[in-house]
Each structure stands twice: as structure tokens, then as C-alpha cells.
Design an enzyme around this catalytic site. Structure first.
Site: not given
Ligand code: NAD
Length: 273
Positions: A129, A215
Site C-alpha cells: 500500500h 491484520t
């Protein structure tokens, strides 16, 4: 940690200690103990700001065409900067850097943009990202690295210029490429293509053990990486502070904070227990 998780830690130590190609896959929870809010923290940054309303990649194009910056965008940048300025890598990041120095950890694949894995000392980091400490030229595509101090100084100057509506100053600030082009933070906005996915897929499909750390596994395509690792035969170890989000496919799941579990795991791997 509960005693059941202690037993699982011993199993995790066995897998990590015996790994030939260990890969870590990390998310926002990894930096929670550093003071960076996770995406899903109630009351956290992302709970109070709608990413779709922040402008993302359109922010600078909007500015350059003379549009005003929405108050929410201004406030978001101020808040993010305030917590980033004081945040540092935590013992969980340090433990992953130590696993690399020990020759066990092959690569870190991270969804985080905070640069903490590199700051802690990991050298093989795939940032699907992007990374706030890197700029990307909107003209030629060149990448420009920033030190943390440069990023923070740039953030403060940006806020001052936005507050003063100083478009010329803003242009000077972002024209950082040697080609003279304007630069944006090299981060992936919602709906934009991820970065380094072929390399991240390769590492996932060629590891024998994968650590899945902090996560929720809901952001795709990044969340497909543990599935790829599993299909290719890897053993999976997950550490999450609240619940194991990959419960269907993991071999070992530990409920605990990465900043507490990972240093203990590394110590136990070192002592061979
Ligand atoms: P998420 O917020 O969806 O999930 C975080 C997960 O971490 C949760 O399951 C939570 O239980 C767990 N967690 C919280 N604190 C923890 C701790 N101390 N130890 C272990 N686990 C902990 O995060 P995500 O899955 O990474 O997805 C969010 C997206 O937003 C990602 O794309 C990420 O890049 C981005 N983001 C990045 C940062 C950062 O760079 N630090 C911060 C916020 C969001």
C-alpha cells in the site's frame, strides 16, 4: 497471554525456528503499540474520517485547479501528523528486524505505510500500500525517498501553506523531482492498484512459514496472500490482539499483542526452546 496461548507460542517457536523461508505479512495492528491508530479502532482516525471524503490522489489536482481544501482533509492531515511525529517502531518491529538479522526472516510484506519496518532495520520490505516516506513524481514517475524528519517538516509546511491558501508556495513544496515535476506521497488510495503485488505473491507462494500479524484480513487483494501461501504448502502462524481473523486456514493462532508476543517468540527461538 492465556495459558492456552502460551502452548501455542511454543508451537509457533518450533515452526519459526525450523523455517527455511519465513515471511511476515503485517497490518495496522503491528503499529498500534507505536501509537498509530489501526483502521478499525473505534474512535480512531478512520472511525471519524470517511476515506472517500478526504480527496486522496485527487487532492493536489483539485488544489492546482484552484479548489479549496475541505476542512475535514485539513484536520485529518493535522491529526495524522501529530500522531506520526511522536510514533516510533515498537518491540514487535524490532523482533522482526532481529529475525532478519538471524537469517530466518526472508521478507516482510506489509499493508502499512508508516515505514516502521525499514526504520526498525528490515531491509527486504514489500509495501503493497506504499510508504509515506517516499514521494512519487506525477510527471516522470520517479520515486524520491524522504527521511522521517523531512516528511514531518514537509507536513507542517503543507498545513501552513494550505491554511494560508498559498498556491505558489504549495507548488514549490511539491516540485521535488529532478525533472521539475510535482510529487505526491507514494501511498495507495482506496480503489487504486496495489504496489509490488507480483513480488509479494512470489514470496507468499515460496515461503514455508508465514507469520500473519495484526491484520483483519479484509483489505483485498493483500488479504489473499496468506491464502496463496497456504495453497502452496506453507504453515501459517497468526498473532492478533483480539481474534484470529484467518482462523479457517492457520496452523497456530495466538491472541496477543505483536509488541509483546514477537519479542518472546524471538527469545525462545534464540534459546532453542
Ligand atoms: P485493520 O485496522 O483492519 O485491523 C487491525 C487488526 O489488528 C485488527 O484485527 C486488530 O484486532 C489487530 N490489532 C490491533 N492492535 C494489535 C496489536 N497491538 N497486536 C496485534 N494485533 C493488533 O488493519 P489492516 O488489516 O492492516 O487493514 C487496514 C488498512 O489500512 C491497511 O491497508 C493498512 O495499510 C491501512 N492502515 C495502515 C496503518 C499504518 O501504516 N500503520 C494504520 C491504519 C491503517
Amino acid at each position: 497471554m492465556k495459558s492456552m496461548d502460551e502452548e501455542r507460542l511454543v508451537e509457533a517457536v518450533r515452526l519459526v525456528g525450523g523455517a527455511k523461508r519465513l515471511v511476515a505479512f503485517t497490518g495496522a495492528g503491528m503499529s498500534e503499540e507505536s501509537g498509530i491508530p489501526t483502521f478499525r479502532d473505534p474512535g480512531g482516525l478512520w472511525d471519524r474520517y470517511d476515506p472517500d471524503e478526504l480527496g486522496g490522489g485527487d487532492l493536489f489536482s483539485g488544489l492546482l485547479s484552484g479548489s479549496a481544501v475541505p476542512d475535514t482533509t485539513f484536520q485529518f492531515i493535522s491529526e495524522f501528523l501529530a500522531c506520526y511525529e511522536d510514533a516510533r517502531p515498537n518491540p514487535g518491529h524490532d523482533a522482526l528486524a532481529e529475525l532478519e538479522r538471524m537469517g530466518i526472516l526472508r521478507a516482510v510484506i506489509t499493508q502499512n505505510i508508516d515505514n516502521f519496518h525499514r526504520e526498525a532495520g528490515n531491509t527486504d520490505v514489500l509495501e503493497v500500500h506504499g510508504n509515506v516516506c517516499r514521494l512519487s513524481c506525477m510527471s516522470c514517475g520517479a520515486k524520491v525517498r524522504l527521511e522521517r524528519e523531512e516528511l514531518v517538516a514537509m507536513g507542517h509546511e503543507l498545513l501552513d501553506l494550505l491554511g494560508a491558501g498559498d498556491l505558489a508556495g504549495l507548488m514549490r513544496l511539491i516540485s521535488r523531482c529532478s525533472c521539475g515535476g510535482a510529487c505526491m506521497l507514494d501511498v495507495v488510495g482506496f480503489g487504486e492498484p496495489v504496489q509490488q503485488m507480483p513480488q509479494a505473491s512470489h514470496e507468499s507462494e515460496n515461503c514455508d512459514v508465514m507469520l500473519i500479524l495484526g491484520t483483519s484480513g479484509v483489505v483485498w487483494p493483500a488479504a489473499s496472500l496468506p491464502v496463496r501461501a497456504k495453497r502452496a504448502g506453507a504453515r501459517l502462524v497468526e498473532v492478533n490482539a483480539t481474534e484470529c481473523c484467518f482462523a479457517d486456514i492457520i496452523d497456530v493462532g495466538i491472541v496477543g499483542k505483536t509488541g509483546e508476543v514477537l519479542p518472546r517468540l524471538v527469545e525462545l527461538v534464540k534459546t532453542g526452546r
